[in-house]
Every structure is written in C-alpha cells, then in structure tokens.
Design an enzyme around this catalytic site. Sequence first.
Site, mmCIF file in Angstrom:
data_model
loop_
_atom_site.group_PDB
_atom_site.id
_atom_site.type_symbol
_atom_site.label_atom_id
_atom_site.label_comp_id
_atom_site.label_asym_id
_atom_site.label_seq_id
_atom_site.Cartn_x
_atom_site.Cartn_y
_atom_site.Cartn_z
ATOM 1 C CB CYS A 34 2.752 34.010 61.900
ATOM 2 S SG CYS A 34 3.986 33.748 60.630
ATOM 3 C CB CYS A 104 2.159 33.719 53.741
ATOM 4 S SG CYS A 104 1.308 33.446 55.313
#
Length: 145
Positions: A34, A104
């Site tokens: 990402c 995350c």
Amino acid sequence: MDYSEKVMDHFANPRNVGVLEDANAVGEVGNAKCGDIMKMYMKINDDGVIEDIKFKTFGCGAAVATSSMATEMVKGKTIEEALKLTNKAVAEALDGLPPVKMHCSVLAEEAIHAALTDYYKRKGLNPEDYMGHCNMDCANCGGHH
C-alpha cells in the site's frame, strides 16, 4: 469508506507528530503493497518508561490515525506495557477500522516493536532476550512473539 469520528479526529489532529532529536529508540516500517511508511521515535528513560514518542507517517488517513492513537497509548508506559499493545487494541481505541484498513493498525504495532528492537540493540543487548523471537511474519503473529 466509513471512518469513525475518532479516526477522523486523529487524522485531522494527529498527536505526537514529528521527530525526537534525542530519541534513543527509532523504528521504521513499511508496507510495500500500500506504500505506507511509519517511523517512530522514542525517548526511553533509565526505568524503561517511554517518556516521549513522536512519529512521521507517509500514508493514508487510517495510517496517520493509527500511528497517532498508538503513540498516545504507549506514551508514559513501560517497555513491557508497550510490547503488549496489539493492533486490535489500537483499532478498538479508534472505534474500529474498515477491514481493508486493518493493516494500518498492524503497521503501527510493528513500528513500536521496531523502535524497541532498536533500543535494545543500541544498548548492546539482544532484542530477542526481551521481546521473544520474531520472524516478522506479522500477518500471522497475532501479537505473540
């Protein structure tokens, strides 16, 4: 994508952003998939307490929010307490994350562990003696080192 008010707050007003010039623990992690990069700076005192912590994150809003929340959760805590912080606890403190953004919170946990690994190495100690063995297979770890 639905983000909680807490995620939006930590994204808009992130806590503990910046660089600690006198840090004695620095860790950087990244997710190539990402493109998120997190760098954590800690000032750990002689009693093993994280006196100060700052972060710099290059990434999406969820990456910034999880970094911010994670630093808030370990600031003033001992190394032992910081090592127990899981990505799930970070996500829960933010009132949840969309499933596609859970990575995350994993990055935030990894950044803390990377900084603590650096701390032990700087002291000439083997991090595994304190943190357990880590194969960096974070997706399958579940926080058990």
